[in-house]
Design a protein around this motif. Structure first.
Motif, PDB file in Angstrom:
ATOM      1  N   GLU A 225     -35.837  61.240  53.647  1.00 45.04           N
ATOM      2  CA  GLU A 225     -36.694  60.051  53.750  1.00 45.04           C
ATOM      3  C   GLU A 225     -36.325  59.176  54.931  1.00 45.04           C
ATOM      4  O   GLU A 225     -36.274  57.955  54.835  1.00 45.04           O
ATOM      5  N   SER A 226     -36.065  59.813  56.059  1.00 44.68           N
ATOM      6  CA  SER A 226     -35.694  59.021  57.226  1.00 44.68           C
ATOM      7  C   SER A 226     -36.769  59.048  58.298  1.00 44.68           C
ATOM      8  O   SER A 226     -36.483  59.037  59.486  1.00 44.68           O
ATOM      9  N   VAL A 227     -38.003  59.100  57.892  1.00 49.28           N
ATOM     10  CA  VAL A 227     -39.097  58.991  58.857  1.00 49.28           C
ATOM     11  C   VAL A 227     -39.681  57.595  58.730  1.00 49.28           C
ATOM     12  O   VAL A 227     -40.070  57.180  57.648  1.00 49.28           O
ATOM     13  N   GLY A 228     -39.742  56.868  59.839  1.00 48.67           N
ATOM     14  CA  GLY A 228     -40.169  55.475  59.799  1.00 48.67           C
ATOM     15  C   GLY A 228     -41.620  55.287  59.386  1.00 48.67           C
ATOM     16  O   GLY A 228     -42.472  56.131  59.645  1.00 48.67           O
ATOM     17  N   ASP A 229     -41.895  54.137  58.768  1.00 53.10           N
ATOM     18  CA  ASP A 229     -43.251  53.826  58.326  1.00 53.10           C
ATOM     19  C   ASP A 229     -44.224  53.744  59.484  1.00 53.10           C
ATOM     20  O   ASP A 229     -45.388  54.104  59.358  1.00 53.10           O
ATOM     21  N   TYR A 234     -49.168  55.375  62.299  1.00 55.75           N
ATOM     22  CA  TYR A 234     -49.833  55.920  63.491  1.00 55.75           C
ATOM     23  C   TYR A 234     -50.585  57.200  63.142  1.00 55.75           C
ATOM     24  O   TYR A 234     -51.748  57.379  63.496  1.00 55.75           O
ATOM     25  N   VAL A 235     -49.892  58.104  62.461  1.00 51.57           N
ATOM     26  CA  VAL A 235     -50.533  59.369  62.082  1.00 51.57           C
ATOM     27  C   VAL A 235     -51.743  59.099  61.185  1.00 51.57           C
ATOM     28  O   VAL A 235     -52.799  59.692  61.350  1.00 51.57           O
ATOM     29  N   GLY A 236     -51.571  58.162  60.263  1.00 50.65           N
ATOM     30  CA  GLY A 236     -52.672  57.813  59.371  1.00 50.65           C
ATOM     31  C   GLY A 236     -53.857  57.243  60.133  1.00 50.65           C
ATOM     32  O   GLY A 236     -55.010  57.501  59.823  1.00 50.65           O
ATOM     33  N   ASP A 237     -53.567  56.469  61.188  1.00 47.00           N
ATOM     34  CA  ASP A 237     -54.642  55.875  61.966  1.00 47.00           C
ATOM     35  C   ASP A 237     -55.410  56.921  62.756  1.00 47.00           C
ATOM     36  O   ASP A 237     -56.599  56.769  63.019  1.00 47.00           O
ATOM     37  N   ARG A 238     -54.742  57.961  63.177  1.00 49.89           N
ATOM     38  CA  ARG A 238     -55.451  59.012  63.901  1.00 49.89           C
ATOM     39  C   ARG A 238     -56.244  59.892  62.944  1.00 49.89           C
ATOM     40  O   ARG A 238     -57.266  60.441  63.304  1.00 49.89           O
ATOM     41  N   CYS A 239     -55.768  59.990  61.713  1.00 49.05           N
ATOM     42  CA  CYS A 239     -56.391  60.885  60.744  1.00 49.05           C
ATOM     43  C   CYS A 239     -57.835  60.465  60.443  1.00 49.05           C
ATOM     44  O   CYS A 239     -58.110  59.284  60.267  1.00 49.05           O
ATOM     45  N   GLN A 292     -54.002  53.850  51.295  1.00 50.60           N
ATOM     46  CA  GLN A 292     -53.862  53.867  52.749  1.00 50.60           C
ATOM     47  C   GLN A 292     -53.736  55.287  53.256  1.00 50.60           C
ATOM     48  O   GLN A 292     -53.025  56.106  52.672  1.00 50.60           O
ATOM     49  N   LYS A 293     -54.387  55.557  54.389  1.00 50.94           N
ATOM     50  CA  LYS A 293     -54.318  56.901  54.961  1.00 50.94           C
ATOM     51  C   LYS A 293     -52.897  57.303  55.285  1.00 50.94           C
ATOM     52  O   LYS A 293     -52.547  58.465  55.159  1.00 50.94           O
ATOM     53  N   GLN A 294     -52.071  56.321  55.689  1.00 51.68           N
ATOM     54  CA  GLN A 294     -50.722  56.730  56.069  1.00 51.68           C
ATOM     55  C   GLN A 294     -49.950  57.243  54.866  1.00 51.68           C
ATOM     56  O   GLN A 294     -49.110  58.125  54.997  1.00 51.68           O
ATOM     57  N   ASP A 295     -50.254  56.715  53.688  1.00 56.11           N
ATOM     58  CA  ASP A 295     -49.579  57.210  52.483  1.00 56.11           C
ATOM     59  C   ASP A 295     -50.016  58.646  52.178  1.00 56.11           C
ATOM     60  O   ASP A 295     -49.241  59.467  51.704  1.00 56.11           O
ATOM     61  N   ARG A 296     -51.274  58.932  52.448  1.00 52.40           N
ATOM     62  CA  ARG A 296     -51.768  60.280  52.162  1.00 52.40           C
ATOM     63  C   ARG A 296     -51.191  61.291  53.158  1.00 52.40           C
ATOM     64  O   ARG A 296     -50.866  62.421  52.790  1.00 52.40           O
TER      65      ARG A 296
ATOM     66  N   LEU B 271     -39.114  56.352  43.455  1.00 52.53           N
ATOM     67  CA  LEU B 271     -40.184  57.192  43.987  1.00 52.53           C
ATOM     68  C   LEU B 271     -40.842  56.461  45.131  1.00 52.53           C
ATOM     69  O   LEU B 271     -41.153  55.283  45.040  1.00 52.53           O
ATOM     70  N   GLN B 272     -41.097  57.154  46.186  1.00 57.93           N
ATOM     71  CA  GLN B 272     -41.641  56.521  47.378  1.00 57.93           C
ATOM     72  C   GLN B 272     -42.976  55.852  47.153  1.00 57.93           C
ATOM     73  O   GLN B 272     -43.362  54.962  47.863  1.00 57.93           O
ATOM     74  N   GLU B 273     -43.691  56.339  46.174  1.00 60.65           N
ATOM     75  CA  GLU B 273     -45.042  55.843  46.037  1.00 60.65           C
ATOM     76  C   GLU B 273     -45.150  54.727  45.034  1.00 60.65           C
ATOM     77  O   GLU B 273     -44.344  54.586  44.146  1.00 60.65           O
ATOM     78  N   GLU B 274     -46.195  54.017  45.157  1.00 58.84           N
ATOM     79  CA  GLU B 274     -46.470  52.905  44.279  1.00 58.84           C
ATOM     80  C   GLU B 274     -46.707  53.396  42.863  1.00 58.84           C
ATOM     81  O   GLU B 274     -47.323  54.426  42.644  1.00 58.84           O
ATOM     82  N   VAL B 275     -46.188  52.696  41.913  1.00 57.83           N
ATOM     83  CA  VAL B 275     -46.311  53.127  40.541  1.00 57.83           C
ATOM     84  C   VAL B 275     -47.500  52.455  39.872  1.00 57.83           C
ATOM     85  O   VAL B 275     -48.134  52.993  39.023  1.00 57.83           O
TER      86      VAL B 275
END
Lengths: 372, 275, 638
Positions: A225-229, A234-239, A292-296, B271-275
């Protein structure tokens, strides 16, 4: 079982195909209008595409079709439900090693916990005749995912091109049975021919576009889990949330279930779905944990790369087939995102200023998903 | 190989109005054998089909100790639940399951049990509570703290009346906003904590309610010294299969339908995601 | 995403399978013979009693070229009417008019592939990522490779976030911005004289107008800071290869045509047209919107921009078709609706367009269709429009059609049947039969034959045939019949004498002006999951799930509003607001979004039905199209 080898002369392949087509539906890569290569039913060797890297849609379409009826229901006095099963015998001819690996991954997914009978039945009726790769495609990176350029397991037969003939590896009882049933077409393999196959990986490796890949590093970053938000933002915005990546990915399997009523009877079907779409996690009341797209996007790459899944399934969730590179209109396919995780995982160098993205790459890129 | 996607047929027996948009459906499987062999744990859910409309995951709100039938308490929020609300006794639905891991039951025998419920969150907890009351001597103290926005939104009013007078249960109810007839506590459910004694040692808390209530209750419990693994809750997600295949209910590497829907707080807090 | 799920539409059980005839208010299945007889009899009777002017024919930007061509023939040759149009043209007519006036062709001057080599891309009024993702994808690739991106528009949409220069122009004021940019170009000596003689009247006129419009003045009207106007102007002018892309955001105004002409002037005086990776490109919204225009589904045009009024053109067609063609001016789709209400048009044939849902004024369209003596509709599904018809005929749709489409970059491409047509009769055969029954017999053995005729009558399609299209995979008009080659970009070999034309249009501030009573501008635009009128997307379960997202979050419909404006109104996300205009009022829920500038509310297209009650009746004078884009409103917390 110890691997057994045979050979088959190139000019006898047509006889083999013709014979197999009597026993089952033979699906092979066929070149269509406008250069698309898709698995289609063939009856002769000529119909098969010659110089193909891979098909545009993965062979999962035969184990998990894009639309699959599950059961029919109708109401007499009460409801009656009948399952709908596909009984077609299939031979998937010319499947590439990466797709074989993907198939093994799906086998694990669909047999775990509550085994999926639809997948199991289709899979059981499918025979895989793989074809090793001599020339990797532009977007291929199977070697990073341990799934090519030849398959080590999972095939019934695997062919490797020799001079004027093909080396045949027998990978299962079904494969053995095919060779026996059509014994007149096959010959013994010499030790040189077998060695040629054993040297295959060494021979093909230098032809891959990238000398190194950052796949392993990406797996480590995602798992810890060391990839920055900012990067996900950014990736989500391009998606474009088009879902294309999931549809062409040979290991993606998420599906939606829909009832198609016709009066008091109807059919329940399942259809391909994609975690890229907003409605994938939206609940009936409107709450959406991945609005949010970035979460997906984060979820997709987690699912494909995190070590947890490698542990659980013993296989990579990404087999390096490169289809997402062609499918994604926004340049955020697997190789691109892996690269930019290397560059921007720390979170520096990517910033949203006044609503506009500012990229400052130490490696001189104007854009993190830029392919070198 | 069993086809887990084929539903059994259930018949709606009684339908009762609980709240303005919440109904309880008492169901019996059409096939007598199937009903007799129908076993489940509290906290598990069923995939309920309205043929032609679709399927929705609904937790069972009756106790596993009552065998003749089972009850589903349903809020009308989407196409399936709305279709269900339009049905009448005698109508048929599809039932698959039970799925999910269920609440710990045997594991908490001999302990104090604290239930904290908000609004419709009482529905899945009722199954567990009634089961515990049916095996009362296996548990020590049982407390139920229950809150709703206003008196008309209190669920299972008949049960509440019955439980108020029950000796083996400490019931405290509250509403955010009272009406003329309300005699009890006014305030959010966390205000009830100070009105009862909870001993931390050997206690398990079961929490179920809307996300915002959940956050405040967790805070309260932690302040009182509860450890993360002593707090149990149940998560909801969009589901299409209930058997860990369709991918919709995945949170990180957990499937809510397989590894849940019941989770201890320490399993979900990171968990990384919102619960 | 629409493309990945099109199978859901194609296989929908709602697909019409048989012709339907309305008897006593409800539809009964009928045979093709019965249905086509009825249609042809009714239409020819109408022709006999009140003449061709009393008939209206509407085609579709989703049909193949061959189908549209036959429809045009039906209208003009058999039914003697020039009342021929396709409603989606409403969105593009100003662009075609403008491009035609400036460059001689009503189409993109460049090809999409040329984006790869451009140094600068300027995107105006186009939410490219959502409406033309394939083009946005190429633009982003170019940006990755170092090209500069200027985005112009009131909304900071997805593509805008990746721009180098973002110009937040107030809706309706694009021309002010353009004049401001021209001012900078002339003042700093950045104008090129390569395309137009600097002594010519037009050049002089433009320079004069531009010099009077300093960036500060442009800022006053458009809201774009003067220094950004300067920066954008210089960046655009100094780039070697610069392409402008535009879409409905610029076209959809009372001054749509003027905006296009302004952009054309900008391209001309900087020498950015007529060369590789240089030009002005309007992105057409539908798969065959360009083709529909090319086939003459326009009241005053025959195929390929050949005017009906031109007697030589008419003679050519009359010779080819063996009939006299009508000369009277035809009505456009919008005017046809008004004429139907007034009782001048009594019968209509509509192919593939859900007129009711796409109309700027739905009430009026509904009245119009109900008043007709006879209405025949050919479509995939029983749409709202089809429900009002007397006869409904099942249509092909993209996956079942065999023919050609012409893409926005003028590329004629083959469309091949992927799935059999549920009704068993391809559209082109239906139209051939109708033509015969209406007294104009034609004989084609396949759509290839139809294209041969199109090519023969249409200079820009000269020599196009299916064999060629199969081998090359698409040909861009104008084609050279001798070499068989298409045109990557227009005028590669140089401009003819009369082109390019500088127009030097004046900026007219929007007629519906915001003032203290109506201090907001309401802007209407397309949303991702809805495709124009969406009869198809509504039937695809995956798309429907995605589409219903906004409705779940905002059940009463939504309006995007800037966070500061929301705060000063005391409105939270999801809260109800009232939009009030001189023409009506509308309640919607607020979606608070930083993408929208202050004092603008943005309403998605699918809510046009309701929003149409608020828009004023402004029309683009040249294209005679009603304005959709902006209306002054007052916003209140409800």
């Amino acid at each position: 079982m110890a691997v057994e080898y045979r050979t088959i002369a190139s000019n006898r392949l047509d006889d083999l195909i013709v014979a197999l087509a009597e026993e089952a539906q033979v699906l092979a890569p066929v070149e269509r209008a406008a250069g698309d290569v898709l698995f289609s039913a063939i009856r002769t060797w000529d119909e098969m595409a010659r110089d193909y890297v891979n098909t545009d849609l993965p062979p999962k379409q035969f184990m998990l079709p894009q639309v699959e009826p599950m059961f029919r229901y109708h109401r007499n006095k009460g409801y009656e439900v009948e399952p709908v099963y596909d009984e077609q015998q299939r031979i998937i001819f010319g499947i590439r090693p990466c797709d074989v690996s993907a198939m093994l991954f799906l086998d694990l997914v669909f047999s775990a916990d509550f085994p999926d009978v639809y997948y199991a039945r289709r899979r059981q009726k499918a025979t895989l005749v793989a074809m090793t790769c001599d020339n990797p495609g532009e977007n291929c990176f199977c070697t990073c995912a341990d799934s090519g350029p030849a398959a080590e397991e999972g095939f019934d037969l695997q062919l490797t091109r020799l001079d004027g003939k093909f080396l045949v590896e027998i990978g299962s009882e079904e494969g053995s049975s095919i060779v026996n049933r059509h014994g007149n077409l096959f010959e013994a393999a010499s030790s040189e021919e077998i060695q040629y196959r054993l040297d295959h990986e060494e021979r093909v490796m230098p032809k891959f576009k990238e000398a190194r890949s950052y796949f392993a590093q990406a797996i480590r970053r995602i798992t810890t889990e060391s990839v920055g938000d900012d990067l996900w933002h950014y990736v989500g915005d391009r998606c474009l949330a088009c879902g294309g990546c999931s549809y062409v990915c040979p290991t993606c399997f998420c599906f939606n279930v829909v009832d198609n009523p016709n009066g008091t009877s109807g059919t329940r079907c399942r259809t391909w779905d994609s975690c890229a779409l907003a409605g994938f996690t939206r609940m009936a009341g409107g709450h959406n944990p991945r609005k949010q797209k970035q979460d997906r996007r984060n979820r997709r790459f987690y699912h494909k790369l995190a070590h947890y899944y490698i542990e659980k399934y013993g296989r990579h969730g990404c087999v390096g087939c490169g289809r997402c590179v062609l499918a994604c209109p926004a340049g955020i396919d697997m190789p691109a995102v892996v690269k930019n995780m290397r560059e921007f995982a720390g979170g520096e160098g990517i910033r949203l200023e006044n609503g506009l993205w500012q990229i400052h790459s130490t490696r001189g890129h104007t854009n993190p998903t830029h392919q070198e | 190989m069993e086809n887990v996607y084929i539903p059994k047929i259930g018949t709606l027996r009684e339908i009762s109005d609980e709240l303005a948009d919440v109904k309880s459906f008492n169901v019996r499987l059409r096939d007598q054998n199937e009903q007799e062999n129908f076993k489940f744990r509290s906290g598990q859910f069923l995939e309920v089909s309205v043929f032609g409309v679709g399927e929705a995951p609904i937790s069972i709100s009756s106790s596993p100790s009552r065998h003749a039938s089972f009850t589903l308490t349903v809020k009308a929020v989407g196409s399936v639940t709305n279709a269900l609300h339009a049905m009448s006794p005698g109508d048929e639905i599809g039932i698959r399951g039970p799925y999910g891991n269920g609440f710990p039951f045997e594991e908490v025998q001999g302990k104090d049990v604290l239930f904290v419920a908000g609004g419709i969150g009482l529905a899945p907890l009722r199954s567990l509570l009634v089961n515990m009351l049916d095996h009362r001597s296996d548990f020590r103290k049982i407390i139920l703290l229950y809150g709703a926005r206003n008196p008309s939104e209190l669920l299972y009013k008949e049960n509440l009346t019955e439980w108020e007078n029950l000796e083996g249960l400490d019931l405290l109810a509250t509403v955010d906003v009272a009406d003329d007839g309300w005699q009890g506590n006014v305030g959010v459910v966390t205000t009830l904590f100070s009105k009862t004694t909870i001993s931390l040692e050997n206690c398990v808390a079961f929490v179920c309610g809307p996300p915002i209530m959940f956050r405040f209750v967790i805070k309260e419990l932690k302040e009182r010294g509860f450890e993360d693994r002593q707090i149990v809750s149940t998560l909801e997600r969009y589901m299409k299969c209930g058997v860990g295949k369709c991918g919709h209910c995945c949170i990180s590497h957990k499937y809510v339908c397989l590894d849940g829907p019941v989770f201890t707080y320490d399993e979900i807090k990171d968990l990384q995601e919102e619960v | 995403m629409r493309g990945w799920n099109v199978h859901e539409v194609v296989n929908s059980p709602d697909r019409l399978k048989t012709p339907l005839i309305k008897k006593n208010g409800s539809f009964c299945e009928a045979t093709w013979n019965e249905a086509l007889s009825l249609v042809s009899n009714k239409l020819t009777d109408q022709l006999a009693s009140d003449g061709g002017a009393s008939i209206g024919v509407l085609g579709s930007s989703r049909c193949t070229n061959e189908e549209n061509f036959l429809l045009v023939k039906l209208a003009r040759a058999a039914l003697k009417t020039n009342n021929v149009d396709h409603p989606p043209r409403l969105t593009h007519a100003p662009a075609f008019a403008g491009l035609s006036r400036a460059f001689g062709f009503g189409a993109m001057t460049n090809s999409i592939n040329e984006i790869d080599d451009a140094d600068l891309l300027m995107v105006c009024g186009s939410n490219t990522s959502e409406q033309h993702p394939a083009v946005a994808s190429r633009i982003l690739d170019a940006v990755d490779r170092g090209a500069k991106l200027i985005v112009v528009g009131p909304r900071k949409h997805q593509l805008a976030r990746f721009s180098d220069i973002y110009l937040p122009v107030m809706p309706g004021t694009d021309l002010a911005l353009i004049l401001g940019m021209l001012n900078v170009i002339f003042s700093e000596g950045l104008a090129s004289r390569s395309l137009v003689d600097a002594q010519s009247d037009q050049y002089v006129a433009l320079e004069e107008k531009a010099m009077k419009f300093a960036p500060e003045q442009a800022e006053r009207y458009s809201g774009v800071p003067a220094d950004m106007i300067r920066k954008a102007a210089k960046t655009y002018a100094e780039a070697e290869k610069a392409m402008i892309f535009l879409s409905t955001g610029v076209i959809h105004h009372g001054t749509g045509t003027s905006n296009i002409l302004g952009l054309a002037d900008l391209a001309i005086v900087t020498g950015h047209v007529g060369k590789a990776s240089c030009g002005l490109n309007s992105l057409v919204l539908h798969c065959n919107g360009q083709g529909a225009c090319d086939m003459g589904l326009i009241p005053n045009m025959l195929t390929g921009d050949q005017p009906v009024a031109d007697s030589a053109v008419r003679k050519k067609f009359e010779a080819g078709w063996g009939v006299e063609l009508p000369i009277e001016d035809g009505l456009n789709a919008y005017e046809m609706v008004k004429a139907a209400v007034d009782g001048h048009i009594r019968s209509m044939f509509i192919l593939g367009d859900d007129l009711l849902v796409g109309s700027p004024d739905i009430k009026q369209a509904h009245n119009a269709l109900e008043k007709l003596d006879f209405l025949a509709v050919q479509d995939l599904f029983l749409t709202d429009t089809a429900k009002l018809a007397d006869v409904v005929l099942p249509a092909d749709g993209g996956a079942c059609a065999e023919g050609t489409f012409t893409s926005t970059e003028r590329r004629i491409q083959r469309v091949r049947r992927a799935v059999p047509n549920p009704s068993g009769k391809p559209d082109w055969e239906v139209l051939v039969e109708l033509l015969s029954r209406c007294g104009h017999s034609v004989s084609y053995s396949s759509p290839a034959d139809i294209m041969r005729e199109i090519a023969w009558l249409t200079p820009i399609y000269a020599g196009v045939d299916y064999q060629q299209l199969e081998t090359i995979g698409g040909l861009q008009w104008p084609t050279d019949p001798e070499t068989g080659r298409g045109s990557l970009f227009l005028y590669a070999t140089g401009f003819p004498e009369e082109f390019p034309k500088i127009s030097a249009v004046d900026f007219i501030p929007p007629s519906d002006v915001i003032d203290s009573t109506y201090p907001f501008l309401m802007s209407i635009g397309r949303s991702y999951y809805f495709w124009n009128t969406s009869p198809m997307t509504a039937r695809a379960p995956t798309l429907r799930r995605e589409y219903s997202a906004p409705l779940l979050d905002y059940p009463s419909g939504l309006a995007e509003i800037n966070p500061e404006d929301a705060k000063s109104l005391g409105v939270r996300d999801g809260g109800t607001i009232k939009l009030v205009s001189p023409h009506g009022e509308l309640r919607l829920q607020a979606m608070v979004s930083g993408a929208v500038p202050s004092k603008v509310v943005f309403v998605p297209f699918y809510l046009r039905e309701q929003a149409s009650f608020l828009t004023g009746p402004t029309q683009d004078p040249e294209a005679k199209m009603p304005t959709f884009k902006e209306s002054p409103v007052r916003v209140e917390k409800a």
